[in-house]
Design a protein around this motif. Structure first.
Motif, PDB file in Angstrom:
ATOM      1  N   GLY A 173       0.811  -1.216   0.000  1.00 34.66           N
ATOM      2  CA  GLY A 173       0.000   0.000   0.000  1.00 34.66           C
ATOM      3  C   GLY A 173       0.839   1.258   0.000  1.00 34.66           C
ATOM      4  O   GLY A 173       0.660   2.156  -0.840  1.00 34.66           O
ATOM      5  N   THR A 176       3.024   1.740  -3.123  1.00 30.88           N
ATOM      6  CA  THR A 176       2.197   2.200  -4.242  1.00 30.88           C
ATOM      7  C   THR A 176       1.949   3.693  -4.145  1.00 30.88           C
ATOM      8  O   THR A 176       2.041   4.423  -5.138  1.00 30.88           O
ATOM      9  N   LEU A 177       1.648   4.168  -2.945  1.00 31.36           N
ATOM     10  CA  LEU A 177       1.427   5.604  -2.741  1.00 31.36           C
ATOM     11  C   LEU A 177       2.659   6.408  -3.147  1.00 31.36           C
ATOM     12  O   LEU A 177       2.561   7.438  -3.815  1.00 31.36           O
ATOM     13  N   GLU A 180       4.227   4.385  -7.315  1.00 26.49           N
ATOM     14  CA  GLU A 180       3.475   3.950  -8.495  1.00 26.49           C
ATOM     15  C   GLU A 180       3.301   5.117  -9.447  1.00 26.49           C
ATOM     16  O   GLU A 180       2.863   6.195  -9.037  1.00 26.49           O
ATOM     17  N   VAL A 186      -2.580   1.834  -9.765  1.00 26.32           N
ATOM     18  CA  VAL A 186      -3.038   2.030  -8.387  1.00 26.32           C
ATOM     19  C   VAL A 186      -4.372   1.316  -8.200  1.00 26.32           C
ATOM     20  O   VAL A 186      -4.582   0.590  -7.219  1.00 26.32           O
ATOM     21  N   THR A 189      -3.998  -2.454  -8.038  1.00 25.27           N
ATOM     22  CA  THR A 189      -3.493  -2.888  -6.730  1.00 25.27           C
ATOM     23  C   THR A 189      -4.606  -2.846  -5.691  1.00 25.27           C
ATOM     24  O   THR A 189      -4.711  -3.731  -4.835  1.00 25.27           O
ATOM     25  N   MET A 190      -5.450  -1.835  -5.772  1.00 25.60           N
ATOM     26  CA  MET A 190      -6.583  -1.756  -4.846  1.00 25.60           C
ATOM     27  C   MET A 190      -7.498  -2.978  -4.998  1.00 25.60           C
ATOM     28  O   MET A 190      -8.035  -3.487  -4.014  1.00 25.60           O
ATOM     29  N   SER A 225      -4.526  -0.527   3.713  1.00 25.13           N
ATOM     30  CA  SER A 225      -3.768  -0.125   2.524  1.00 25.13           C
ATOM     31  C   SER A 225      -4.707   0.363   1.427  1.00 25.13           C
ATOM     32  O   SER A 225      -4.414   1.331   0.710  1.00 25.13           O
ATOM     33  N   TRP A 226      -5.832  -0.304   1.281  1.00 18.61           N
ATOM     34  CA  TRP A 226      -6.844   0.122   0.315  1.00 18.61           C
ATOM     35  C   TRP A 226      -7.328   1.530   0.649  1.00 18.61           C
ATOM     36  O   TRP A 226      -7.437   2.386  -0.237  1.00 18.61           O
ATOM     37  N   LEU A 229      -4.843   4.188  -0.357  1.00 15.01           N
ATOM     38  CA  LEU A 229      -4.838   4.481  -1.788  1.00 15.01           C
ATOM     39  C   LEU A 229      -6.092   5.223  -2.231  1.00 15.01           C
ATOM     40  O   LEU A 229      -6.097   5.851  -3.300  1.00 15.01           O
ATOM     41  N   CYS A 233      -6.945   8.425  -5.387  1.00 14.74           N
ATOM     42  CA  CYS A 233      -7.810   8.031  -6.499  1.00 14.74           C
ATOM     43  C   CYS A 233      -8.321   9.266  -7.246  1.00 14.74           C
ATOM     44  O   CYS A 233      -8.497  10.328  -6.658  1.00 14.74           O
ATOM     45  N   THR A 412      -0.194  13.069  -7.004  1.00 14.88           N
ATOM     46  CA  THR A 412      -1.180  13.241  -5.928  1.00 14.88           C
ATOM     47  C   THR A 412      -2.111  14.431  -6.162  1.00 14.88           C
ATOM     48  O   THR A 412      -2.775  14.884  -5.251  1.00 14.88           O
TER      49      THR A 412
END
Length: 428
Positions: A173, A176-177, A180, A186, A189-190, A225-226, A229, A233, A412
């Protein structure tokens, strides 16, 4: 980078010499010299020469750790991984690590593939700390591209060590933040995380699936972790997630595991915050039923639950209930050095908690001196001005940082404060 073992200046080869004895107390040594006051006191006592000597000794120990990650002994490899983790959690080591990132990545890859539970856990955590040190940019992206397929294989492998899967769920998680470079990846992975935590959903008749504590911990880590992320999104992805998952997430509030209930509550609060940030008039069809559930957990008097669990749960769910009912957040002030930072949203809280899980007691240090983490929390350039920090901040580093900072901000821009408020998320 060269992979051959080189003879060191102190005689022998790293592969045949234990770089640290118990007497040397390597991890304690790293912790001891982790603060700025330790470094500056060296300079005060003996001047720049002593400081340079201490820095060389410290780097020599780190090189010993890196060499020991390929030792035949699992215990030695484990100690080396832990030593590197402690160093990265408590020091800013960008220059040193940047020059050796592929060597360290190779070691992490080897330990993840061939190691057992504890070694895999340490390697997964080290991967995250490596990305935190490198920041967002091409360097961490290269590291992550190597390790991501291995992470996903371990995560999806039901026969893999459960502790390793738990660690990977958390590390994947945050990596990835940080690293990625494709928002579609992203989302992919979620979905890996969704495949895990949805298995803990209560059934339609209200009964909970039979999940052992270790598997529940895996599902909880995947959910957290989800949720992390969710904070990066895009608006369209978030709209789909709200429609698909918000009606189902309250089923996790029925879990027997207090940590899962808390993670679910905080994730629901986060989703409401993100939804209202896009649409101030956001409505949810199951709002009344959800508030009743949250209120019951905020005032839980269930006799078969442990007192400590109930106390912890009540505190969290009072805040979650306020978030869902009133859009309120209980702000918290973090003080570090001469600065302070306010945790004033569920987005900021989830992000802060994720970083703190890896750097631990070194969080305040990283808030002061880690340019990447300061970018994340919009704290501006580091304010530290001690000689050791000034030495570390070479022109080349600033040039790299400009690229890294731009990459992070581009990645971001979908964070809640930048989201397009005109997006219509509809009613649920």
């Amino acid at each position: 980078m060269p992979r051959t073992k080189k003879k060191n200046s102190r005689g022998g080869q790293h592969g045949h010499v234990q770089p640290f004895s118990d007497e040397d107390a390597s991890i304690e040594t790293l912790s001891h010299c982790s603060s700025f006051s330790d470094i500056t006191s060296v300079a005060d006592d003996g001047g720049e020469a002593n400081e340079d000597s201490a820095q060389e000794d410290f780097q020599y120990k780190l090189k010993g750790f890196i060499d020991s990650t390929v030792d035949k002994s699992a215990k030695t490899r484990q100690g080396a991984l832990d030593g590197l983790k402690t160093a990265m959690a408590t020091r800013i080591l960008y220059e040193f690590i940047s020059e050796r990132r592929m060597t360290i990545t190779d070691s992490i890859e080897r330990c993840l593939k061939k190691g057992k539970g504890d070694e895999q856990r340490a390697a997964a955590s080290l991967a995250c700390l490596l990305c935190i040190q490198l920041g967002s940019g091409i360097e961490s992206e290269e590291v992550f591209k190597t390790l991501k397929p291995i992470f996903k294989n371990i995560l999806a492998d039901g026969s893999a060590n459960i502790q390793a899967r738990q660690a990977v769920a958390t590390s994947l998680g945050l990596c990835t933040l940080v690293a990625e470079d494709d928002i579609l990846d992203v989302h992919a992975t979620m979905e890996c995380f969704e495949n895990l935590f949805t298995r803990s959903y209560a059934r339609a008749d209200g009964t909970c699936p039979s999940v052992n504590p270790q598997t529940s911990a895996l599902h909880t880590n995947a959910l957290l972790s989800w949720a992390l992320l969710l904070t990066i999104c895009t608006a369209n992805q978030l709209r789909d997630i709200l429609r698909k998952h918000l009606p189902k997430l309250p089923r996790l509030l029925e879990s027997e595991d207090v940590n899962m209930r808390i993670a679910a509550g905080e994730t629901i609060a986060l989703l409401f915050e993100l939804a209202r940030d896009m649409d101030a008039d956001f409505e949810f069809d199951g709002w009344d039923e959800l508030c009743d559930k949250l209120n019951a957990l905020a005032t839980d008097c269930n006799k078969h639950r442990a007192k400590t669990d109930k106390r912890k749960q009540r505190s969290v769910f009072r805040d979650v209930l306020k978030a869902v009912e009133e859009g309120d957040f209980q702000t918290e002030t973090i003080r570090f050095g001469t600065e302070r930072m306010t945790i004033d949203s569920w987005v900021r809280k989830r992000t802060y908690d994720a970083f703190r899980e890896f750097v631990g007691s070194g969080m305040n240090y990283h808030l002061q001196g880690n340019e990447f983490i300061r970018d994340v929390f919009e704290l501006g350039p580091p304010m530290l001005v001690d000689s050791a920090t000034m030495k570390a901040m070479k022109i080349s580093r600033f040039e790299r940082h400009l690229h890294n900072s731009a990459a992070f901000k581009a990645r971001t821009k979908a964070r809640s404060k930048f989201r397009d408020k005109r997006v219509d998320v509809g009613e649920f």
